[in-house]
Design an enzyme around this catalytic site. Structure first.
Site: not given
Ligand code: GLC
Length: 564
Positions: A24, A32, A107, A210, A273, A341
């Site tokens: 951050d 960020d 992604d 994804d 994925e 995940d």
């Protein structure tokens, strides 16, 4: 015989950054783009080449949908979410990555948008809106339409959501606030391929796709048949087949279109994925092309089988044999042990650093492309987060599952609360681990292990896991055999339950890898007279000294070595 040739992405090592949790720079407790830019030197020094970023595109900014699936719920495919930065910063990021001879992978969430994407807002506004057919709408079942159109499930639970305004149901392969785009509509295909081109033109080097196995469903909306299985990777769960909604042959075909699209821009790649058996996964890679050096589908798919493989030589031997069987040249396996995940690998293997070093040695010397998840190199362990505090949308969806059951499911690779693997990166031992300023509350609590496990501390300790990764990455970078060499298991006969051994062969060069999975000394006969040690997980080991042990080499407890 085919003359083998390799593209850069077959030799690369990928590092996954979860932008929200990396660094951050603005002091709002959320990672960020400027923070990432600040830390590029760290990644370069670590020795990884390719950085894959989980999404930083706009996601709704208001409750209840604010960053609900942390960026996997996109509301604009062609911009940057304001919490993370601006398009100018993104361009700077690309430039700074490329200036370091590194690569950037984004992604791409093609299957669904956020429920707050303007396309969906239009789509749900009326049955005759031009965007209606961009999503999958159906009437409910008769007599009064108050039952879902059919029995399809999502990957998580029920597949259909009712919209009272237009009295129809929409399908979602993931959570209810992530409506599926309708890939049977050519306009949708065109728009999404255009999105793919958009970021390639901006210089990105590839995409992680994804849940790409969910793009197409059965065109006739046939009922999902009953299967006599509680859980199966390919065929379905809870006695319901997934054949109508997952791994549809039209999705395999669309993957070829995606491949043609990225090939308009030389040197790019796609990694899909998909959680499925090796047999199904292979369908996504397409067929071998005429010249024998490539195939016409996705370039790579994640092989998640390694994630749940226990630390047993036999289990890895079997896995490696299977990978050789299904993904021999020109196909390339992938080696992945964690992501945003899944429970963290080190926690799965008993929070044991020695085992983590063996695991890393295997990952970086096996044939295939390694994917390292941020913090794995530090031994960052699974964070604890109670059901009440959880931030993850899946945890909310499943809040009815008692905590102890959630813990058990997590151990078996079915994480219910994904906060634990997304805690802030541990840069140093100051408050908030150097992720954000001390007086700020980070978006997820820092894992208390940061006091001992952090970059600053581990950089100074020669024997740390971080330095083990650094040495391994250096060895790999300097060894073409480790990057692209053929793979061959070494039969250790009686010792094979204790040690895993294999070779990587490129022309005349042979690199040997021996991994002692036990907490015991092993003496092993090797067929080489004067072995030259290239690497040991023990940072102070200088040579192998077979002469001291009647020609055998001595492996210390949990030691992994590389030699030629
Ligand atoms: C993938 C992502 C996961 C996300 C889901 C829906 O599995 O890795 O984080 O929630 O897709 O987009």
């Amino acid at each position: 015989m085919v003359e083998k040739s390799y593209k850069w992405w077959q030799k690369t090592v990928v590092y996954q950054v979860y932008p929200r949790s990396f660094k951050d720079s603005t002091g709002n407790g959320i990672g960020d783009l400027s923070g990432i830019i600040e830390k590029l030197d760290y990644l370069q020094n670590l020795g990884v080449e390719t950085i894959w970023f989980s999404p930083f595109y706009p996601s709704p900014t208001f409750k209840p949908y604010s960053q609900h699936d942390c960026g996997y719920d996109i509301s604009n495919y062609k911009d940057i979410h304001p919490e993370y930065g601006t398009m100018e910063l993104f361009d700077e990021l690309v430039k700074k990555i490329h200036n370091r001879n590194m690569k950037i992978v984004l992604d791409m969430v093609l299957n669904h948008t956020s429920i707050e994407h303007p396309w969906f807002k239009e789509s749900r506004s009326s049955r005759d809106n031009p965007k209606r057919d961009w999503y999958i709408w159906r009437d409910g079942r008769k007599p009064n339409g108050k039952k879902p159109p059919n029995n399809w499930n999502s990957m998580i639970g029920k597949g259909w959501e009712y919209n009272s305004h237009t009295d129809q149901w929409f399908y979602h392969a993931f959570l209810p606030f992530q409506p599926d785009l309708n890939y049977r509509n050519p306009e949708v295909q065109k728009e999404m391929l255009d999105t793919v081109r958009f970021w390639l033109k901006k210089g990105v080097d590839g995409y992680r796709l994804d849940i790409i196995n969910t793009l197409f469903e059965d065109a006739e909306f046939r009922k999902a048949p009953f299967i006599f299985k509680l859980f199966s990777e390919d065929s379905g769960t809870f006695f319901k087949s997934s054949q109508m909604t997952l791994n549809h042959p039209d999705t395999y075909e669309f993957c070829k279109t995606l491949r043609e699209t990225i090939d308009e821009f030389p040197g790019k790649f796609l990694v899909g994925e998909i959680t499925a058996s090796l047999k199904i996964l292979k369908n996504y890679l397409g067929n071998v092309c005429k010249d024998g050096t490539s195939h016409d589908g996705l370039n790579l798919v994640f092989l998640f089988q390694s994630m749940t493989t226990p630390m047993k030589p036999k289990r890895f031997r079997n896995l490696m044999q299977m990978y050789e069987k299904w993904f021999s040249y020109p196909y390339t396996p992938t080696w992945v042990f964690g992501n945003h995940d899944q429970r963290r690998r080190i926690t799965k293997i008993g929070d044991n650093f020695n085992k983590a070093k063996i695991n890393a040695t295997l990952q970086l010397t096996a044939r295939g492309v390694p994917f390292i998840y941020y913090g794995e190199e530090l031994g960052m362990k699974e964070g604890k987060s109670s059901k009440k505090e959880s931030r993850d949308a899946i945890a909310h969806y499943f809040k009815w599952i008692p905590q102890f059951m959630q813990n058990i499911l997590g151990k078996y690779g079915i994480p219910i609360n994904r906060d634990g693997c997304r805690t802030p990166m541990q840069w140093d031992d100051s408050e908030n681990a150097g992720f954000c300023p001390p007086n700020i509350e980070p978006w997820l609590s820092v894992n208390p292990s940061f006091i001992k496990r952090n970059v600053k501390k581990e950089e100074k300790d020669e024997g740390s896991l971080l330095n083990c990764y650094k040495r391994l990455l250096k060895v790999r970078k300097e060894s073409p055999a480790l990057q692209i060499g053929d793979f061959e298991l070494i039969n250790l006969k009686k010792l094979k339950e204790k040690c895993l051994a294999y070779k990587r062969i490129l022309g005349k060069q042979e690199i040997n890898v021996y991994l002692n999975f036990l907490n015991k000394v092993l003496l092993i006969k090797i067929p080489i007279q004067e072995p030259k040690l290239i690497f040991s997980t023990l940072s102070n080991r200088k040579a192998l000294y077979p002469e001291a042990n009647n020609g055998k080499i001595k492996l210390f407890p949990f030691e992994g070595i590389i030699f030629r």
